[in-house]
Design an enzyme around this catalytic site. Sequence first.
Site, PDB file in Angstrom:
ATOM      1  CE1 TYR A 144      -2.636  -7.974  -0.478  1.00 13.04           C
ATOM      2  CE2 TYR A 144      -0.336  -8.650  -0.560  1.00 13.04           C
ATOM      3  CZ  TYR A 144      -1.372  -7.858  -1.023  1.00 13.04           C
ATOM      4  OH  TYR A 144      -1.137  -6.963  -2.024  1.00 13.04           O
ATOM      5  CE  LYS A 195     -17.379  -1.447  -1.906  1.00 16.27           C
ATOM      6  NZ  LYS A 195     -17.682  -0.291  -2.781  1.00 16.27           N
ATOM      7  CG  ASP A 228     -16.244   2.651  -4.086  1.00 13.34           C
ATOM      8  OD1 ASP A 228     -16.097   3.033  -2.906  1.00 13.34           O
ATOM      9  OD2 ASP A 228     -17.359   2.363  -4.566  1.00 13.34           O
ATOM     10  CG  ASP A 252      -0.977  -4.043  -3.311  1.00 18.87           C
ATOM     11  OD1 ASP A 252       0.182  -3.601  -3.413  1.00 18.87           O
ATOM     12  OD2 ASP A 252      -1.492  -4.811  -4.147  1.00 18.87           O
ATOM     13  CG  ASP A 256       1.159   0.180  -7.125  1.00 13.96           C
ATOM     14  OD1 ASP A 256       1.990   0.162  -6.189  1.00 13.96           O
ATOM     15  OD2 ASP A 256       1.270  -0.529  -8.145  1.00 13.96           O
TER      16      ASP A 256
HETATM   17  C1  IPM Z   1       3.810  -4.097  -2.502  1.00 11.03           C
HETATM   18  C2  IPM Z   1       3.824  -5.175  -3.539  1.00 11.03           C
HETATM   19  C3  IPM Z   1       3.618  -6.524  -2.876  1.00 11.03           C
HETATM   20  C4  IPM Z   1       2.258  -6.486  -2.212  1.00 11.03           C
HETATM   21  C5  IPM Z   1       3.732  -7.723  -3.824  1.00 11.03           C
HETATM   22  C6  IPM Z   1       5.024  -7.706  -4.589  1.00 11.03           C
HETATM   23  C7  IPM Z   1       3.573  -9.027  -3.082  1.00 11.03           C
HETATM   24  O1  IPM Z   1       2.882  -4.920  -4.530  1.00 11.03           O
HETATM   25  O2  IPM Z   1       4.674  -4.129  -1.597  1.00 11.03           O
HETATM   26  O3  IPM Z   1       2.953  -3.220  -2.575  1.00 11.03           O
HETATM   27  O4  IPM Z   1       1.226  -6.778  -2.848  1.00 11.03           O
HETATM   28  O5  IPM Z   1       2.198  -6.179  -1.025  1.00 11.03           O
HETATM   29 MG    MG Z   2       1.890  -3.072  -4.318  1.00 19.04          MG
END
Ligand code: IPM
Ligand code: MG
Length: 366
Positions: A144, A195, A228, A252, A256
């Site tokens: 990032y 990884k 993975d 990240d 999710d």
């Molecule tokens: C998160 C989000 C952020 C990230 C984005 C919005 C920049 O997806 O907080 O997980 O990738 O960290």
């Molecule tokens: Mg995210």
Amino acid sequence: MSTLKFAVLTGDGIGPEVMNVALNVLKVVAEKHQFELEFEYADVGGIAIDNHGEALPESTLEVCKNADAILFGSVGGPKWESLPPKEQPERAALLPLRKAFSLFANIRPGLLYPELTEASPLKTDRIPNGIDIVCIRELTGGIYFGQPKSTQDLEDGDVEAIDTMVYKKSEIERIADVAIATAQSRGKRLCSVDKANVLETSVLWRKTVTEYVAAKAPELELSHMYVDNAAMQLARDPNQFDVLFTENMFGDILSDEMAVICGSLGMLASASLGAGKNSLDHPFGLFEPAGGTAPDIAGQNLANPCAQVLSAAMMLRYSFGQEAAANEIEAAVESAVKGGTRTGDIAFGGNAASTSDMEAAIIAGL
Ligand code: IPM
Ligand code: MG
């Protein structure tokens, strides 16, 4: 009486309405636990672009600097989607905020109450008792923020873009401290995700974590998993994990996935803790729900405020040391949901209620 000083950055979409619920809940526990709330609002995200021409104006940073924590709503929406990627609310507000306050430790609990297993896309026989895991994600390093980061035209007419993944041993150790503390406070099992079969940063990650945990917390059960495989294992049997621990981009993605298997983005809170201490000698932090701005239901009294309320509880716990008040809020949310008060996005079996019904149910449980 102690004073809890925090910045309130409601942002866009459902941000303002779910923030109102969180603040009302905080007011009730503040009275009960005899602390004073002192909060200041500031614009962030799309609303800040509209009002100040940028997603994270200097004036907002000032409000945050004068506070001991940031309670954050969510940012973004269709109105700003046509802006260049670098100026979009998510990237132009959240990433600089993380950098400005060195918010290196992202704590994302993945919690699904047994009563809500139907809301998960996983078959309920895989999660008979719900889900209870935590993801610890490194938040200010890796791909990032690594340099160089650029796009250039090449002499042969081609175009090249570069992102750089960098980790220092010291960065890995400081997030390992948070992962260790989290595992020690829970099931004592730590799974570090990398990884290392491909990436140099992952080889360093694995070596550092192995040595560090052996030295600092030999009582923990430490395992390592390639990312993975971890993605697959999360979908197969999430409760094999207790604490998932990983670098920025893997975290990240995995967080999710964790959110979706937990059934509702409207239930998941998060904390991003900084390297520095606030004026109360606790970590400075930013606390935000994991879900987005949900523009499709904004302003309709339909949004689930639980993640925002739970984020406020995390703020009390981590940045203000108010563990008892945090526990009470979490218990009140749990009993409201188990008692059948659910908003549209976690509804199943026709139990849909409204944001205000959910607020009333939470407050009734305090
Ligand atoms: C998160 C989000 C952020 C990230 C984005 C919005 C920049 O997806 O907080 O997980 O990738 O960290
Ligand atoms: Mg995210």
